[in-house]
Design a protein around this motif. Structure first.
Motif, mmCIF file in Angstrom:
data_model
loop_
_atom_site.group_PDB
_atom_site.id
_atom_site.type_symbol
_atom_site.label_atom_id
_atom_site.label_comp_id
_atom_site.label_asym_id
_atom_site.label_seq_id
_atom_site.Cartn_x
_atom_site.Cartn_y
_atom_site.Cartn_z
ATOM 1 N N ASP A 150 35.947 40.158 48.744
ATOM 2 C CA ASP A 150 35.304 39.555 47.568
ATOM 3 C C ASP A 150 36.264 38.619 46.828
ATOM 4 N N SER A 151 36.870 37.724 47.557
ATOM 5 C CA SER A 151 37.805 36.801 46.904
ATOM 6 C C SER A 151 37.153 35.437 46.714
ATOM 7 N N TYR A 152 37.652 34.721 45.722
ATOM 8 C CA TYR A 152 37.164 33.369 45.483
ATOM 9 C C TYR A 152 37.932 32.418 46.399
ATOM 10 N N VAL A 153 37.224 31.612 47.134
ATOM 11 C CA VAL A 153 37.849 30.624 48.018
ATOM 12 C C VAL A 153 37.267 29.262 47.654
ATOM 13 N N SER A 154 38.140 28.291 47.416
ATOM 14 C CA SER A 154 37.649 26.969 47.002
ATOM 15 C C SER A 154 36.949 26.270 48.170
ATOM 16 N N TYR A 155 36.155 25.259 47.832
ATOM 17 C CA TYR A 155 35.482 24.471 48.873
ATOM 18 C C TYR A 155 36.502 23.874 49.835
ATOM 19 N N ASP A 156 37.572 23.344 49.273
ATOM 20 C CA ASP A 156 38.567 22.689 50.125
ATOM 21 C C ASP A 156 39.261 23.679 51.043
ATOM 22 N N ASP A 157 39.531 24.876 50.527
ATOM 23 C CA ASP A 157 40.182 25.882 51.376
ATOM 24 C C ASP A 157 39.234 26.351 52.488
ATOM 25 N N ARG A 158 37.957 26.424 52.179
ATOM 26 C CA ARG A 158 36.981 26.794 53.218
ATOM 27 C C ARG A 158 36.944 25.716 54.294
ATOM 28 N N ALA A 159 36.879 24.458 53.854
ATOM 29 C CA ALA A 159 36.849 23.348 54.816
ATOM 30 C C ALA A 159 38.126 23.336 55.654
ATOM 31 N N VAL B 103 39.829 25.717 56.774
ATOM 32 C CA VAL B 103 39.779 26.683 57.878
ATOM 33 C C VAL B 103 39.187 26.020 59.117
ATOM 34 N N ALA B 104 38.093 25.278 58.917
ATOM 35 C CA ALA B 104 37.481 24.574 60.054
ATOM 36 C C ALA B 104 38.342 23.406 60.509
ATOM 37 N N ASN B 105 38.914 22.688 59.548
ATOM 38 C CA ASN B 105 39.668 21.480 59.900
ATOM 39 C C ASN B 105 40.961 21.789 60.641
ATOM 40 N N ALA B 106 41.385 23.052 60.602
ATOM 41 C CA ALA B 106 42.607 23.439 61.310
ATOM 42 C C ALA B 106 42.376 23.590 62.809
ATOM 43 N N PRO C 223 40.796 22.132 66.420
ATOM 44 C CA PRO C 223 40.372 20.870 67.032
ATOM 45 C C PRO C 223 38.902 20.869 67.442
ATOM 46 N N GLU C 224 38.356 22.033 67.730
ATOM 47 C CA GLU C 224 36.936 22.096 68.112
ATOM 48 C C GLU C 224 36.295 23.262 67.360
ATOM 49 N N ALA C 225 35.512 22.927 66.343
ATOM 50 C CA ALA C 225 34.914 23.973 65.517
ATOM 51 C C ALA C 225 33.487 23.581 65.138
ATOM 52 N N VAL C 226 32.688 24.571 64.814
ATOM 53 C CA VAL C 226 31.447 24.338 64.082
ATOM 54 C C VAL C 226 31.525 25.227 62.843
ATOM 55 N N PHE C 227 31.003 24.715 61.744
ATOM 56 C CA PHE C 227 31.129 25.391 60.454
ATOM 57 C C PHE C 227 29.739 25.810 60.002
ATOM 58 N N ILE C 228 29.585 27.094 59.717
ATOM 59 C CA ILE C 228 28.272 27.606 59.323
ATOM 60 C C ILE C 228 28.417 28.383 58.020
ATOM 61 N N SER C 229 27.854 27.825 56.956
ATOM 62 C CA SER C 229 27.914 28.450 55.649
ATOM 63 C C SER C 229 26.650 29.280 55.437
ATOM 64 N N VAL D 142 34.230 19.052 55.465
ATOM 65 C CA VAL D 142 34.448 19.684 56.766
ATOM 66 C C VAL D 142 34.483 18.612 57.852
ATOM 67 N N ALA D 143 35.557 18.555 58.599
ATOM 68 C CA ALA D 143 35.696 17.579 59.685
ATOM 69 C C ALA D 143 35.257 18.214 60.999
ATOM 70 N N ALA D 144 33.984 18.599 61.032
ATOM 71 C CA ALA D 144 33.391 19.256 62.206
ATOM 72 C C ALA D 144 31.889 19.314 61.964
ATOM 73 N N PRO D 145 31.089 19.528 63.009
ATOM 74 C CA PRO D 145 29.664 19.761 62.776
ATOM 75 C C PRO D 145 29.505 20.931 61.807
ATOM 76 N N ALA D 146 28.703 20.735 60.760
ATOM 77 C CA ALA D 146 28.647 21.740 59.690
ATOM 78 C C ALA D 146 27.234 21.877 59.155
ATOM 79 N N VAL D 147 26.801 23.110 58.947
ATOM 80 C CA VAL D 147 25.468 23.371 58.411
ATOM 81 C C VAL D 147 25.544 24.501 57.392
ATOM 82 N N ALA D 148 24.514 24.582 56.561
ATOM 83 C CA ALA D 148 24.359 25.715 55.644
ATOM 84 C C ALA D 148 23.024 26.381 55.944
ATOM 85 N N ILE D 149 23.049 27.696 56.061
ATOM 86 C CA ILE D 149 21.817 28.457 56.292
ATOM 87 C C ILE D 149 21.526 29.262 55.037
#
Ligand SMILES: [Zn+2]
Length: 271
Positions: A111-120, A122-125, A127-133, A224-231
């Motif tokens: 239950d920690s607060y993570v900023s938008y940039d810190d979340r992004a 994780v994916a940007n680190a 080379p091949e990722a998909v991001f699903i919020s 996010v520098a990867a395919p990214a969606v929110a569900i």
């Protein structure tokens, strides 16, 4: 110096020099054989523990993002709080995706607060990722799910009288670096396609859901520098959080199938 207990001493009858050479070679030979045996055993063990074949790509990482957290509770219902529900859903989705052979990382697992940039980041680190919020809506028909991709703002039109030549001369110099707020732009089409694939799968298991994804200004996807969606699953107004948490398994299956199909179309040049 030779030790009387050296295992090779009995075979050394010519000279100390030949004996030393022979001992060294023998020791090296045995060491090489031991290494070879170890290698064969490790390979055999790996073959026995290999995961079942799947559409997962060895380099692909699915980044699961349980939205909100900490002081950011998200939507609140009488029995459900979004930040808690999405974390439980994400944990189940992760387990199921890993069972199907996918590599999964989460932007938070408490239950920690993570900023938008810190979340992004994780994916940007990767080379091949998909991001699903993952989100739970505050309103909407219970038992439905919607998938969003980030709708980019239209480019700012040039000032009247601006020619292509002077527009170029006024533009900032190209640095080769990606502007953080624009990181999603090159992945816009891929994100739209992935969102449609997931939405199509969800429509089959959550009746009443749309069949195509929606575009929206989703702040959490922008960097996010990867395919990214929110569900977004509906909704926190349900009488028990259990019904929301129960959506995790069908969600995981829809994500797994969509990512597999997405990977296939991407590798065939549809990117
Ligand atoms: Zn939310």
């Amino acid at each position: 110096m030779r030790s009387p207990t050296h295992p090779f001493d009995a075979r050394c009858a010519i000279s100390d020099i030949l004996c030393a050479v022979r001992n060294t070679l023998s020791a090296r030979t045995l060491f090489a054989i031991a290494l070879a045996c170890l290698f064969v055993n490790v390979c055999a063990a790996s073959a026995q523990q290999a995961p079942p074949p799947s559409l997962a790509s060895p380099g692909l990482v699915i980044v699961l993002d349980p939205a909100h957290g900490g002081t950011d509770t998200g939507a609140r219902g009488e029995t459900s709080v979004e930040k808690d529900v999405v974390l439980q859903i994400a944990r189940t989705v992760r387990t199921e995706l890993e069972r199907q052979g996918y590599r999964v990382v989460m932007t938070r697992n408490d239950d920690s607060y993570v900023s938008y940039d810190d979340r992004a980041a994780v994916a940007n680190a990767h080379p091949e990722a998909v991001f699903i919020s993952l989100h739970v809506s505050s309103t909407g028909t219970s038992g439905t799910a919607r998938v969003y991709y980030h709708q980019l703002a239209a480019p700012i039109p040039p000032a009247p009288g601006t020619t292509a030549a002077n527009a170029k001369s006024q533009a900032p110099p190209a640095t080769g670096l990606t502007v953080w707020e624009e990181a999603q732009r090159p992945y816009s089409d891929a994100s739209h396609r992935l969102a449609d694939l997931i939405q199509s799968g969800l429509a089959q298991v959550f009746s009443g859901s749309p069949v195509t994804a929606s575009g929206a200004a989703v702040r959490g996807l922008r960097s996010v520098a990867a395919p990214a969606v929110a569900i977004e699953v509906s909704s926190v107004s349900v009488s028990s959080a259990d019904s929301l948490i129960a959506t995790a398994a069908p969600l995981a299956n829809a994500i797994a199938q969509a990512v597999g199909a997405f990977r296939q179309t991407s590798s065939s040049g549809a990117r």
